[in-house]
Design a protein around this motif. Structure first.
Motif, PDB file in Angstrom:
ATOM      1  N   LEU A   1       0.837  -1.099   0.271  1.00  0.00           N
ATOM      2  CA  LEU A   1       0.016  -0.019   0.048  1.00  0.00           C
ATOM      3  C   LEU A   1       0.891   1.232  -0.059  1.00  0.00           C
ATOM      4  N   TYR A   2       0.378   2.189  -0.732  1.00  0.00           N
ATOM      5  CA  TYR A   2       1.062   3.306  -0.917  1.00  0.00           C
ATOM      6  C   TYR A   2       0.265   4.817  -0.260  1.00  0.00           C
ATOM      7  N   HIS A   3      -0.771   5.074  -1.232  1.00  0.00           N
ATOM      8  CA  HIS A   3      -1.716   5.796  -0.863  1.00  0.00           C
ATOM      9  C   HIS A   3      -2.802   5.810  -1.945  1.00  0.00           C
ATOM     10  N   ASN A   4      -3.890   6.421  -1.794  1.00  0.00           N
ATOM     11  CA  ASN A   4      -5.085   6.535  -2.737  1.00  0.00           C
ATOM     12  C   ASN A   4      -5.798   5.118  -3.370  1.00  0.00           C
ATOM     13  N   GLU A   5      -5.595   3.986  -2.661  1.00  0.00           N
ATOM     14  CA  GLU A   5      -6.071   2.772  -2.769  1.00  0.00           C
ATOM     15  C   GLU A   5      -7.491   2.743  -2.287  1.00  0.00           C
ATOM     16  N   PRO A   6      -8.567   2.346  -3.163  1.00  0.00           N
ATOM     17  CA  PRO A   6      -9.888   2.272  -2.744  1.00  0.00           C
ATOM     18  C   PRO A   6     -10.188   1.638  -1.496  1.00  0.00           C
ATOM     19  N   ILE A   7     -10.736   2.259  -0.561  1.00  0.00           N
ATOM     20  CA  ILE A   7     -11.439   1.384   0.497  1.00  0.00           C
ATOM     21  C   ILE A   7     -12.858   0.694   0.189  1.00  0.00           C
ATOM     22  N   VAL A   8     -12.810  -0.510   0.223  1.00  0.00           N
ATOM     23  CA  VAL A   8     -14.303  -1.383   0.049  1.00  0.00           C
ATOM     24  C   VAL A   8     -14.924  -1.953   1.034  1.00  0.00           C
ATOM     25  N   ARG A   9     -16.089  -1.336   1.217  1.00  0.00           N
ATOM     26  CA  ARG A   9     -16.777  -1.858   2.559  1.00  0.00           C
ATOM     27  C   ARG A   9     -18.194  -2.532   1.937  1.00  0.00           C
ATOM     28  N   ASP A  10     -18.227  -3.788   2.385  1.00  0.00           N
ATOM     29  CA  ASP A  10     -19.440  -4.572   2.084  1.00  0.00           C
ATOM     30  C   ASP A  10     -19.741  -4.552   0.397  1.00  0.00           C
ATOM     31  N   GLY A  11     -18.414  -4.320  -0.325  1.00  0.00           N
ATOM     32  CA  GLY A  11     -18.755  -4.609  -1.593  1.00  0.00           C
ATOM     33  C   GLY A  11     -18.716  -3.199  -2.408  1.00  0.00           C
ATOM     34  N   LYS A  12     -18.743  -2.142  -1.451  1.00  0.00           N
ATOM     35  CA  LYS A  12     -18.676  -0.782  -2.397  1.00  0.00           C
ATOM     36  C   LYS A  12     -17.468   0.008  -1.929  1.00  0.00           C
ATOM     37  N   ILE A  13     -17.091   0.929  -2.617  1.00  0.00           N
ATOM     38  CA  ILE A  13     -16.114   1.739  -2.601  1.00  0.00           C
ATOM     39  C   ILE A  13     -16.507   2.946  -1.597  1.00  0.00           C
ATOM     40  N   VAL A  14     -16.044   3.174  -0.531  1.00  0.00           N
ATOM     41  CA  VAL A  14     -16.639   4.237   0.430  1.00  0.00           C
ATOM     42  C   VAL A  14     -15.310   5.189   0.729  1.00  0.00           C
ATOM     43  N   GLY A  15     -14.061   5.063   0.192  1.00  0.00           N
ATOM     44  CA  GLY A  15     -13.215   6.140   0.305  1.00  0.00           C
ATOM     45  C   GLY A  15     -11.710   5.572  -0.179  1.00  0.00           C
ATOM     46  N   HIS A  16     -10.792   6.260   0.354  1.00  0.00           N
ATOM     47  CA  HIS A  16      -9.195   5.772  -0.236  1.00  0.00           C
ATOM     48  C   HIS A  16      -8.191   5.811   0.920  1.00  0.00           C
ATOM     49  N   ILE A  17      -7.367   5.125   0.786  1.00  0.00           N
ATOM     50  CA  ILE A  17      -6.018   5.027   1.722  1.00  0.00           C
ATOM     51  C   ILE A  17      -5.391   6.347   1.488  1.00  0.00           C
ATOM     52  N   ALA A  18      -5.605   7.022   2.904  1.00  0.00           N
ATOM     53  CA  ALA A  18      -4.669   8.359   2.965  1.00  0.00           C
ATOM     54  C   ALA A  18      -3.130   8.228   2.930  1.00  0.00           C
ATOM     55  N   SER A  19      -2.521   7.328   3.580  1.00  0.00           N
ATOM     56  CA  SER A  19      -1.282   6.887   3.514  1.00  0.00           C
ATOM     57  C   SER A  19      -0.985   5.354   3.708  1.00  0.00           C
ATOM     58  N   GLY A  20      -0.027   4.789   3.320  1.00  0.00           N
ATOM     59  CA  GLY A  20       0.251   3.439   3.522  1.00  0.00           C
ATOM     60  C   GLY A  20       1.811   3.195   3.640  1.00  0.00           C
ATOM     61  N   ALA A  21       2.068   1.995   4.251  1.00  0.00           N
ATOM     62  CA  ALA A  21       3.547   1.549   4.549  1.00  0.00           C
ATOM     63  C   ALA A  21       3.661   0.122   4.943  1.00  0.00           C
ATOM     64  N   TYR A  22       4.558  -0.462   5.018  1.00  0.00           N
ATOM     65  CA  TYR A  22       4.554  -1.758   5.498  1.00  0.00           C
ATOM     66  C   TYR A  22       4.855  -1.991   6.866  1.00  0.00           C
ATOM     67  N   GLY A  23       4.134  -2.656   7.388  1.00  0.00           N
ATOM     68  CA  GLY A  23       4.299  -2.962   8.753  1.00  0.00           C
ATOM     69  C   GLY A  23       5.051  -4.189   9.233  1.00  0.00           C
ATOM     70  N   HIS A  24       6.422  -4.156   9.338  1.00  0.00           N
ATOM     71  CA  HIS A  24       7.016  -5.463   9.480  1.00  0.00           C
ATOM     72  C   HIS A  24       6.781  -6.104  10.787  1.00  0.00           C
ATOM     73  N   THR A  25       6.561  -5.432  11.846  1.00  0.00           N
ATOM     74  CA  THR A  25       6.142  -6.374  13.026  1.00  0.00           C
ATOM     75  C   THR A  25       4.768  -6.668  12.820  1.00  0.00           C
ATOM     76  N   LEU A  26       3.819  -6.228  12.294  1.00  0.00           N
ATOM     77  CA  LEU A  26       2.421  -6.466  12.117  1.00  0.00           C
ATOM     78  C   LEU A  26       2.387  -7.664  10.827  1.00  0.00           C
ATOM     79  N   GLY A  27       3.391  -7.568  10.090  1.00  0.00           N
ATOM     80  CA  GLY A  27       3.245  -8.753   9.035  1.00  0.00           C
ATOM     81  C   GLY A  27       2.451  -8.302   7.663  1.00  0.00           C
ATOM     82  N   GLY A  28       2.363  -7.181   7.503  1.00  0.00           N
ATOM     83  CA  GLY A  28       1.417  -6.785   6.288  1.00  0.00           C
ATOM     84  C   GLY A  28       1.549  -5.378   6.002  1.00  0.00           C
ATOM     85  N   ALA A  29       1.003  -4.670   4.858  1.00  0.00           N
ATOM     86  CA  ALA A  29       0.867  -3.756   4.396  1.00  0.00           C
ATOM     87  C   ALA A  29      -0.404  -3.031   5.210  1.00  0.00           C
ATOM     88  N   ILE A  30       0.063  -1.857   5.854  1.00  0.00           N
ATOM     89  CA  ILE A  30      -0.823  -1.080   6.684  1.00  0.00           C
ATOM     90  C   ILE A  30      -1.386   0.186   6.128  1.00  0.00           C
TER      91      ILE A  30
END
Length: 815
Positions: free
Chosen positions: A738-767
């Protein structure tokens, strides 16, 4: 004619291109009748007349997309209003990819378009051919179709806006050259002009610099920094091609080319990798509707590829080979808003070859900004106040312009670093960090250690849309912060000193936090606008009874200084000073940070003696420093502020102590902060984002003594309830980024976008962090849905959380 030039006006607009005409049009639409526009020659005679006239709706941010869509809608209505045809034709556009990396970029752009409400369709090579029959598909991986894109007549668009402005009372005067701007006490008082051998001055309340490629020169008349430089821009126009009509625009960025059908001809334009800056000694005084000498050798590589890509060009004769100047900015974003140096001198310039598609929206936004006195919505990316003072240097502008034009069509890699005009600003730790393996990136002119290479490893970025070559390095650095101790250079962060007997009262007026704290206390706070939007996200440390230190991100220092000065009352007995260069800052972070600092300083770093949120002067090595116990990475730690002349010694002392501390880069700082859901100014929080909806209401103290900017908006929001709230997301696929501006999909419908994204190495995935609508919903309601994030057209399941996924109670900060 000089008799028609008034002696006073509410606003004087300098420049009669499409931007100046748009600003005049929109101001009069808001009821500003006392509007004067001065044009040195004839309307459109600078750049507008030879623009290609492309009108694309999708831009890299929601706000920029909003402005482009507004422009297209406006141009569709202007003919009915003014009788002047704008030539708007929305035949759509096709962008194609010749590499897998470009295909990934196009697919991410398509996802972004859906998040921004722009109609979009991904295309297979076969479907590309169906949309643009004349293309040679050799090497084409796929494409994207934007049916709302189009083209217009640049000169007529400007003339229609000018006529609309005149109809509403504006005076538009051609042949009047601006020779100076009178400034007194940071306020523009008058605009000096020369026309028909006569001279005069217009006293005014506002000046708007719409000077196009002259905007840098016009800004210097008032001591205002408008960093841009003219470059040669090339295109050819073919002879008539039988049967050719109503074609979409074709973009082939991997070949630096775009193709526009115009009245049965093809206009082939280019954004070549290395541009040719023009007019290093200034633009000729008599420049008007001029062309530059042709340079076929420079353009020939583009043309050769174009003939292969669109074979009918080989049979079509060349009617026109055109070379004309356009202005480009250091970061390829245009300049809009009040100048930091002279707040009533506004700027709308530097449109990087997208002036036609941006003019309508930019004029609307600036007019509303002037009307309200505040940014009408999120315009941070184009705010003139983002620029650094040094960027007015002409050699810098020339060198960066060779790159910035070409970057418009180069791969827009995440973390892509500029290659030209580097090494300008260096922290006192720069050489030492280089010896430790630092790989530097450039930000606001600063060379910053972004990650550290292992011995023998190339110190360079190898770009991709997936994990890049430094991914493992950052993961190792991340572990250092989470399990041991890492140190990183924060010297580039802005430091603003506020001194004086009224310092406390002033800061309480401009900040949401309570500044009535004892010396040594650190306050995390925001500066808000009247709508409760976040203008700045800062920490403020009380150093003494009459002295405070505000720390802000490097990119927002100029903007924040301007905001403070704009709200300074003449009766305030205060001094506002930028001391950024005077102190180096070393952040020492991690669960073993206390042990590391104790090894090089006799100060007591225990919780009892040095609690979280406090600052103290300390001895360190053989020198002195001031330690602030705060953290942007979610771990125990201190930011150590060191006089610049002692910085190298402190670094030597730390290295020679042979503690467990190791250097980490600023990519790791960002990866750690997003795990803890700390907000990023400019992405997660902007002037359009309400501080309460951003989850930062805890930092706003509405019960403190005295009123403050935004207080009513905060109280109103708390009473009315939230329209949206910020959530944290973690992707279920650990390989996705994840970087930014990826669509947020809630129950199959786009409702927003990712404002900022980065990789969470402790959490084990993109945040990612992003806002979701929540009218009438509790937090549990918001979290009860199924969430996905769309990445390059693929929807990936995501866990959502309101509290930080890492250390939700913040216990590690206070270990």
């Amino acid at each position: 004619m000089t008799k028609s030039i008034p002696q006073s006006a509410r606003v004087v607009i300098i420049g009669g291109g499409v931007i100046g005409c748009s600003v005049a049009y929109h101001l009069t639409k808001l009821g500003w009748t006392d509007v004067v526009l001065l044009e040195r020659k004839k309307l459109t005679s600078g750049t507008t007349w030879h623009a290609a006239g492309l009108i694309a709706q999708l831009r890299s941010t929601m706000a920029a997309t909003r402005l482009s869509k507004y422009s297209a809608d406006l141009y569709a209505k202007l003919e009915a209003e003014t009788g002047v045809s704008t030539g708007l034709a929305q035949y759509g556009s096709v962008s194609v990819a010749l590499t897998e990396a470009r295909q990934e970029e196009l697919l991410r752009n398509a996802s972004m378009a859906r998040a921004f409400g722009v109609e979009v369709e991904e295309l297979s090579p076969k479907e590309v051919k169906e949309k643009y029959e004349h293309i040679n598909l050799d090497g084409v991986h796929g494409g994207v179709w934007l049916p709302g894109d189009g083209q217009g007549d640049p000169a007529n668009i400007a003339l229609a806006l000018a006529k609309g402005a005149r109809q509403n009372g504006a005076k538009i005067i051609e042949g009047a050259r601006v020779t100076g701007i009178d400034v007194d006490h940071r306020t523009a008082r008058g605009v000096r002009w020369e026309a028909d051998g006569e001279e005069g001055v217009i006293t005014t309340d506002h000046v708007v610099n719409c000077g196009g490629m002259w905007a840098h020169e016009v800004g210097q008349m008032a001591g205002v920094n408008v960093p841009l430089h003219a470059c040669e821009h090339f295109y050819i126009v073919t002879e008539n091609i039988a049967g050719l009509k109503h074609m979409p625009v074709l973009r082939v960025p991997d070949e630096c080319a775009y193709y526009k059908e115009d009245a049965g001809k093809i206009l082939l334009g280019a954004f070549e990798p290395k541009a040719k800056p023009w007019a290093m000694d200034g633009i000729p005084k008599d420049f008007e509707f001029d062309e530059l000498p042709p340079d076929f050798d420079h353009f020939e590589p583009i043309l050769e590829q174009a003939i292969e890509r669109v074979p009918m060009l080989a049979e079509a004769g060349i009617h026109t080979f055109f070379n004309g100047p356009e202005s480009f900015t250091p970061d390829d974003a245009y300049h809009l808003g009040p100048s930091p140096e002279v707040p009533n001198l506004w700027v709308a310039a530097g449109f990087n070859s997208i002036g036609i598609q941006s003019a309508g929206g930019a004029g609307m936004a600036l007019a509303q900004w002037m009307q309200d006195g505040e940014m009408p919505f999120d315009l941070v990316d184009v705010d003139i106040a983002r620029n650094q003072t040094f960027q007015r240097n002409r050699r810098y502008l020339k060198e960066r312009a060779t790159e910035s034009l070409g970057l418009l069509y180069q791969d827009h890699w995440p973390f892509r670093q500029k290659e030209t005009a580097r090494g300008i600003r260096r922290s006192p730790f720069h050489a030492q960090l280089g010896e430790l393996g630092a790989v530097f990136g450039e930000f606001a002119g600063w060379e910053r250690a972004n990650w550290f290479a292992w011995p023998g490893e190339p110190r360079e970025y190898q770009y991709s849309w997936g994990p890049q070559n430094w991914f493992a390095n950052a993961a190792h650095e991340h572990t250092r912060i989470r399990e041991g101790c890492g140190f990183y250079d924060m010297s580039s962060f802005g430091k603003i000193k506020i001194d004086g007997v009224h310092a406390e009262a002033f800061l309480n007026r401009v900040c949401g936090g309570d500044m009535a704290v004892p010396p040594g206390k650190i306050v995390y706070t925001q500066m808000l606008n009247s709508r409760g939007g976040v203008e700045a996200d800062v920490t403020v440390t009380r150093l003494s009874e009459f002295s405070y230190l505000m720390v802000t991100p490097a990119a927002t220092l100029v903007k924040d200084m301007a905001w403070l000065r704009r709200h300074e009352d003449p009766e305030d007995a205060i001094f506002i000073t930028d001391i950024t260069a005077g102190e180096a800052v070393l952040a020492v972070m991690g669960p073993k940070a206390r042990d590391v600092l104790q090894a090089i300083s006799p100060a007591d770093f225990s919780n009892e003696a040095f609690p979280f949120g406090t600052a103290k002067d300390i001895d360190i090595g053989l020198g002195l420093a001031r330690a602030h116990r705060v953290s942007y990475v979610g771990e125990l730690g201190w930011e150590v502020y060191i006089p610049s002349d002692m910085a190298a010694h402190v670094m030597e002392t730390l290295i020679e102590a042979e503690t467990e501390a190791r250097p980490v880069g600023l990519h790791t700082m960002d990866n750690c902060r997003i795990e803890r859901a700390f907000r990023h100014m400019g992405h997660d929080i902007t002037p359009e984002d309400h501080v309460v909806e951003a989850g930062l209401g805890f930092a706003v103290k509405t019960k403190k003594n005295g009123d403050f900017i935004g207080r009513d908006a905060v109280l109103r929001k708390r009473e009315e309830g939230l329209q949206r709230r910020m959530l944290q997301f973690k992707l279920s696929d650990p390989a996705a980024m994840l970087y930014h501006n990826e669509p947020i999909v809630r129950d199959g419908k786009i409702v927003g976008h990712i404002a900022s994204g980065a990789y969470g190495h402790t959490l084990g995935g993109a945040i990612g962090l992003g806002y979701v609508p929540c009218v009438g919903e509790s937090i549990d309601d918001s979290l009860s849905s199924t969430y996905e994030i769309e990445v390059a057209g693929r929807r990936i399941g995501a866990e959502a959380s309101f509290k930080p996924m890492y250390d939700p109670k913040g216990e590690r900060l206070k270990m």
